[in-house]
Design an enzyme around this catalytic site. Structure first.
Site, PDB file in Angstrom:
ATOM      1  N   ALA A 188       0.824  -1.119  -0.417  1.00 34.46           N
ATOM      2  CA  ALA A 188       0.091   0.161  -0.060  1.00 34.46           C
ATOM      3  C   ALA A 188       0.693   1.235  -0.172  1.00 34.46           C
ATOM      4  O   ALA A 188       0.509   2.367  -0.615  1.00 34.46           O
ATOM      5  CB  ALA A 188      -0.479  -0.113   1.694  1.00 34.46           C
ATOM      6  N   TYR A 189       1.630   1.442   0.493  1.00 37.80           N
ATOM      7  CA  TYR A 189       2.904   2.471   1.441  1.00 37.80           C
ATOM      8  C   TYR A 189       3.635   2.543  -0.582  1.00 37.80           C
ATOM      9  O   TYR A 189       3.438   3.930  -1.223  1.00 37.80           O
ATOM     10  CB  TYR A 189       3.462   1.951   1.999  1.00 37.80           C
ATOM     11  CG  TYR A 189       4.667   3.342   2.169  1.00 37.80           C
ATOM     12  CD1 TYR A 189       4.587   4.842   3.206  1.00 37.80           C
ATOM     13  CD2 TYR A 189       6.415   3.364   1.306  1.00 37.80           C
ATOM     14  CE1 TYR A 189       5.044   5.641   2.730  1.00 37.80           C
ATOM     15  CE2 TYR A 189       6.763   3.900   2.006  1.00 37.80           C
ATOM     16  CZ  TYR A 189       6.384   5.412   2.711  1.00 37.80           C
ATOM     17  OH  TYR A 189       7.223   6.770   2.412  1.00 37.80           O
TER      18      TYR A 189
END
Length: 251
Positions: free
Chosen positions: A157-158
């Site tokens: 996600a990052y």
């Protein structure tokens, strides 16, 4: 002794400016002559930072949840009422999310990371860009990450959010190129800030192992590069990615 970058008379917004990289950017901007509005969802921490930094210049704290476009608009209006203009926008607010394999990544964590790290900068750019267009001047600096270029394992996600922020930078830079508005992003290696509290030690060790300089970047080093990108000297380059990765990115 730091080099001098002239931001005198400029008015800046720094999201997530109450701590870490954001606070270092606020401090550097104040030292360079800018007035700064700290936009942060932790108003008490933002007020504390503003109180501690007020001796360096004009600084105010504004409560903002960058995931909520309505609060971003209200923060913009309040800042414009106070400052009369916004010359510089630094999209710094972000979280790392858990360190987990993609197929095990919690759905709510994915949405939270993307909402803060990518929706947040979009909301702020959408809200502030018209004011910059009207005054025919602006500098937008997005704090992305080397993870957005390379993709860190166990941080889907990052990595995805920062890759999206890089693409947003390039798109918006082209859209605003006809004005004296530059839009650039920084892709730092990891800095030792409170965001490390969200990571496993294994992931921290992995990030360090990828940096040829064999140390983490300091928040002051990131702030120095952000100050140049926020200055009038950064007048031609737009839609660019400024690496500050200690040699990790050589492309």
């Amino acid at each position: 002794m730091t080099n001098k970058i002239d931001l005198a008379g400029r008015h800046a917004v720094v999201t997530g400016g109450a701590q870490g990289i954001g606070r270092a950017i606020v401090a550097r901007f104040l030292e360079s002559g800018a007035a700064v509005a700290i936009w942060d969802r932790d108003l008490a921490l933002a007020q504390q930072a503003a109180a501690e930094l007020k001796g360096r210049g004009r600084v105010v704290a504004v409560a903002v949840d960058v995931t909520d476009y309505g609060t971003v608009e209200r923060a913009r209006d309040a800042t414009l009422a106070d400052f009369q203009r916004i010359d510089i926008l630094v999209n710094n607010a972000g979280i790392s999310g858990p360190n987990t394999k993609t197929w095990e990544y919690p759905l709510d964590a994915w949405r939270s990371v993307l909402s803060i790290n990518l929706d947040g900068p979009f909301h702020c750019c959408r809200a502030v860009a018209p004011a910059m267009i009207a005054q025919n001047y602006g500098r937008i600096v997005n704090i992305a990450s080397i993870a957005g270029k390379e993709g860190n394992p166990n941080a889907p996600a990052y990595s995805a959010s920062k890759a999206g922020l890089i693409a947003l930078t390039k798109s918006l830079g082209k859209e605003l190129a006809g004005y004296d508005i530059s839009v650039n992003c920084l892709t730092p290696a990891a800095a030792r800030t409170a965001i490390f509290d969200q990571m496993t030690q294994e992931h921290i060790d992995f990030m360090l192992s990828k940096i040829p300089r064999n140390r983490f970047v300091t928040v002051e080093e990131i702030a120095a590069l952000a100050a140049f990108c926020a200055s009038a000297d950064c007048s031609f380059t737009t839609g660019a990615v400024f690496d500050i990765s200690g040699g990790r990115a050589t492309y």
